[in-house]
Structures are given as C-alpha cells and as structure tokens.
Scaffold this active site. Structure first.
Site, mmCIF file in Angstrom:
data_model
loop_
_atom_site.group_PDB
_atom_site.id
_atom_site.type_symbol
_atom_site.label_atom_id
_atom_site.label_comp_id
_atom_site.label_asym_id
_atom_site.label_seq_id
_atom_site.Cartn_x
_atom_site.Cartn_y
_atom_site.Cartn_z
ATOM 1 N N GLY A 177 0.740 -1.235 -0.177
ATOM 2 C CA GLY A 177 -0.005 -0.011 0.073
ATOM 3 C C GLY A 177 0.935 1.312 -0.050
ATOM 4 O O GLY A 177 2.043 1.206 0.247
ATOM 5 N N LEU A 178 0.199 2.393 0.041
ATOM 6 C CA LEU A 178 0.867 3.699 -0.220
ATOM 7 C C LEU A 178 1.705 3.968 0.911
ATOM 8 O O LEU A 178 1.407 3.501 1.949
ATOM 9 C CB LEU A 178 -0.095 4.747 -0.343
ATOM 10 C CG LEU A 178 -1.186 4.640 -1.755
ATOM 11 C CD1 LEU A 178 -2.069 5.730 -1.745
ATOM 12 C CD2 LEU A 178 -0.069 4.876 -3.011
ATOM 13 N N SER A 179 2.698 4.769 0.874
ATOM 14 C CA SER A 179 3.402 5.586 2.218
ATOM 15 C C SER A 179 2.315 6.030 2.889
ATOM 16 O O SER A 179 1.533 6.861 2.615
ATOM 17 C CB SER A 179 4.339 6.664 1.708
ATOM 18 O OG SER A 179 4.963 7.007 2.799
ATOM 19 N N GLY A 180 2.391 5.809 4.252
ATOM 20 C CA GLY A 180 1.402 6.194 5.206
ATOM 21 C C GLY A 180 0.220 5.610 5.349
ATOM 22 O O GLY A 180 -0.573 5.961 6.144
ATOM 23 N N GLY A 190 -0.441 2.703 6.629
ATOM 24 C CA GLY A 190 -0.483 1.965 7.978
ATOM 25 C C GLY A 190 0.055 0.732 8.155
ATOM 26 O O GLY A 190 0.070 -0.166 8.953
ATOM 27 N N LYS A 191 1.054 0.458 6.980
ATOM 28 C CA LYS A 191 1.517 -1.003 7.118
ATOM 29 C C LYS A 191 2.515 -1.188 8.190
ATOM 30 O O LYS A 191 2.451 -2.335 8.902
ATOM 31 C CB LYS A 191 2.329 -0.973 5.728
ATOM 32 C CG LYS A 191 1.601 -0.768 4.326
ATOM 33 C CD LYS A 191 2.545 -1.099 3.110
ATOM 34 C CE LYS A 191 3.597 0.152 3.117
ATOM 35 N NZ LYS A 191 2.989 1.523 2.868
ATOM 36 N N SER A 192 3.515 -0.149 8.513
ATOM 37 C CA SER A 192 4.408 -0.472 9.558
ATOM 38 C C SER A 192 3.598 -0.571 10.898
ATOM 39 O O SER A 192 3.901 -1.761 11.741
ATOM 40 C CB SER A 192 5.559 0.521 9.599
ATOM 41 O OG SER A 192 6.105 0.496 8.461
ATOM 42 N N SER A 207 5.917 -1.633 -1.951
ATOM 43 C CA SER A 207 5.687 -2.802 -3.120
ATOM 44 C C SER A 207 4.977 -2.450 -4.458
ATOM 45 O O SER A 207 3.950 -3.087 -4.601
ATOM 46 C CB SER A 207 5.628 -4.247 -2.508
ATOM 47 O OG SER A 207 4.824 -4.426 -1.486
HETATM 48 P P1 ADP Z 1 3.372 3.026 6.019
HETATM 49 O O1 ADP Z 1 4.072 1.960 6.853
HETATM 50 O O2 ADP Z 1 2.302 2.266 5.377
HETATM 51 O O3 ADP Z 1 4.051 4.091 5.504
HETATM 52 P P2 ADP Z 1 3.020 3.977 8.720
HETATM 53 O O4 ADP Z 1 2.302 2.745 9.472
HETATM 54 O O5 ADP Z 1 4.502 4.380 8.890
HETATM 55 O O6 ADP Z 1 2.511 3.843 7.249
HETATM 56 O O7 ADP Z 1 2.172 5.203 8.998
HETATM 57 C C1 ADP Z 1 0.711 5.109 9.292
HETATM 58 C C2 ADP Z 1 0.247 6.550 10.143
HETATM 59 O O8 ADP Z 1 -1.112 6.371 10.392
HETATM 60 C C3 ADP Z 1 0.638 6.268 11.501
HETATM 61 O O9 ADP Z 1 1.099 7.577 12.124
HETATM 62 C C4 ADP Z 1 -0.245 5.823 12.410
HETATM 63 O O10 ADP Z 1 -0.172 6.027 13.649
HETATM 64 C C5 ADP Z 1 -1.621 6.052 11.791
HETATM 65 N N1 ADP Z 1 -2.822 5.519 11.733
HETATM 66 C C6 ADP Z 1 -4.001 6.100 12.224
HETATM 67 N N2 ADP Z 1 -5.042 5.003 12.313
HETATM 68 C C7 ADP Z 1 -4.452 4.064 11.698
HETATM 69 C C8 ADP Z 1 -4.634 2.551 11.701
HETATM 70 N N3 ADP Z 1 -5.953 2.272 11.868
HETATM 71 N N4 ADP Z 1 -3.901 1.571 11.150
HETATM 72 C C9 ADP Z 1 -2.591 1.888 11.030
HETATM 73 N N5 ADP Z 1 -2.220 3.150 11.090
HETATM 74 C C10 ADP Z 1 -3.014 4.310 11.469
#
Ligand code: ADP
Length: 200
Positions: A32-35, A37-39, A106
């Site tokens: 999925g996109l950056s941000g 929620g993957k990590s 990815s």
């Molecule tokens: P990615 O790894 O996809 O780039 P991150 O996990 O680093 O995304 O960041 C996602 C952001 O969204 C975090 O700041 C997280 O706290 C916030 N967030 C809010 N709601 C959710 C949710 N339901 N699941 C995952 N992340 C969430």
C-alpha cells in the site's frame, strides 16, 4: 548459476520446525501507499502474535534499506531488486519456521507476483492496506508527501510514481475506517489456520 555452487541438503525438515514451533509458517505481505499504515499494523500484529506464543518477525521497508538493501535506490530496477531480496529473506525466515509480516509499498504487481513465486503460493498472503491517498497525505508521518508535492522528493509512489493495486488480494484494509486493533483482529483471522498446533 555458478557450477561451483551446489545445494547442501540439511538434516532438519520444515515439518520438524513446524512441529517444534507449533505453527505453519507463512508470509503476510502488506502492500500500500506510504502512510497507509503498513508498519503500524505489522508491528501491532507481531506484538499480538508474540503475546500469543507465536514466533513472528516483521520485515519493514525503511529498516531493510538501512542494512541489507542500503545499496538500492528507488528506480524501477532497484525497487524490483529490493522486493526480490526481501522475498528471499521472507522465504528463509519461513523456512526457519517463522510467521513473517512484511511492510513494503511494493508498488508493482509484477514484483509482488515475483515475491509470491519465491515465497510459494500457499505461504504468500497478500494484503492491500488500501487507505485513500488523501488520508495518507494528511497523515504524512514522515513528511514525504509534502516533499513529493514540491518536487524535492522525486519518484514518490502515488504522487510521481505509480502504484498498482492488487487485483485479488486476500483482503483489503482501509485504515481510515478501522482502528489498528480491528485491523490486527482481521489479519489474525486469516492467520488462524497457520497458528493451530501441529501434531506428529
Ligand atoms: P506505512 O508503513 O504504510 O508507510 P505507517 O504505519 O508508517 O505507514 O504510518 C501510518 C500512520 O497512520 C501512523 O502515524 C499511524 O499511527 C496512523 N494511523 C492511524 N490510524 C491507523 C490505523 N487504523 N492503522 C494503521 N495506522 C494508523
């Protein structure tokens, strides 16, 4: 393949490791996109798995680029090599008996299919963290969208580089609509058959 490189068979089988760890290894592949929620989801899921007595490990995009893949950039060729190496590592960790959760943008379908073929059809569980780009951009946890919009960060997925969504993911999660805990609950449901005790 170099003819001087010959596979050396071990004495321990994958079945024996599965028996020891009481689980069937698998790789939950979050895309999925950056941000999106993957990590966040991957780490919360790893926590839940460990708390439940399961051996699990997160492979995270930025962390892998600090070490194993530090020589790679974000060109299409480097992104493909990034995914190939991660898939090989996931396969090894699965071979060691672990449940693996990967958190990588990815963006290319073809690369994820490569990962599927490296990891194996039965062990590869593709999850689309399908958070709308507007939400990802509002969150902008690393400030990358801002930089991408001004052109300071080139080839940024969703802004100036493509994202190809999975056509038939195992499941699609919109983190704008469900909490981290709810997302983890859903993913635990998909992992359930892999976490059942295995008997000789
Ligand atoms: P990615 O790894 O996809 O780039 P991150 O996990 O680093 O995304 O960041 C996602 C952001 O969204 C975090 O700041 C997280 O706290 C916030 N967030 C809010 N709601 C959710 C949710 N339901 N699941 C995952 N992340 C969430």
């Amino acid at each position: 393949m170099n003819r001087t490189v010959v596979w050396h068979a071990g004495q321990v089988t994958g079945e024996e490791r599965a028996l020891l760890l009481k689980q069937q290894p698998a790789t939950l592949w979050l895309t999925g996109l950056s941000g999106a929620g993957k990590s966040t989801i991957a780490c919360a899921l790893e926590r839940r798995l460990l708390d439940g007595g399961h051996a699990a490990y997160v492979l995270d995009g930025d962390n892998v680029r600090h070490g194993l893949n530090r020589d790679l950039g974000f060109s299409p060729g480097d992104r493909t090599e990034n995914i190939r190496r991660i898939a090989e590592v996931a396969r090894l960790l699965n071979d060691a008996g672990l449940i693996v959760v990967t958190a990588f943008i990815s963006p290319y379908r073809e690369d994820r299919e490569m990962a599927r073929s490296i990891i194996g059809e039965d062990a590869f569980l593709e999850v689309h963290v399908n958070t709308p780009i507007q939400v990802c951009e509002e969150r902008d946890p690393k400030g990358f969208y801002k930089l991408a919009r001004t052109g300071e960060l080139p080839a940024f997925t969703g802004v100036s580089a493509p994202y190809e969504p999975p056509l038939e993911p195992l499941c699609s999660i919109d983190t704008a609509r469900c909490s981290v805990d709810e997302c983890v609950d859903r993913l635990m449901g998909f992992l359930e058959p892999f976490l059942k005790a295995i008997h000789a």
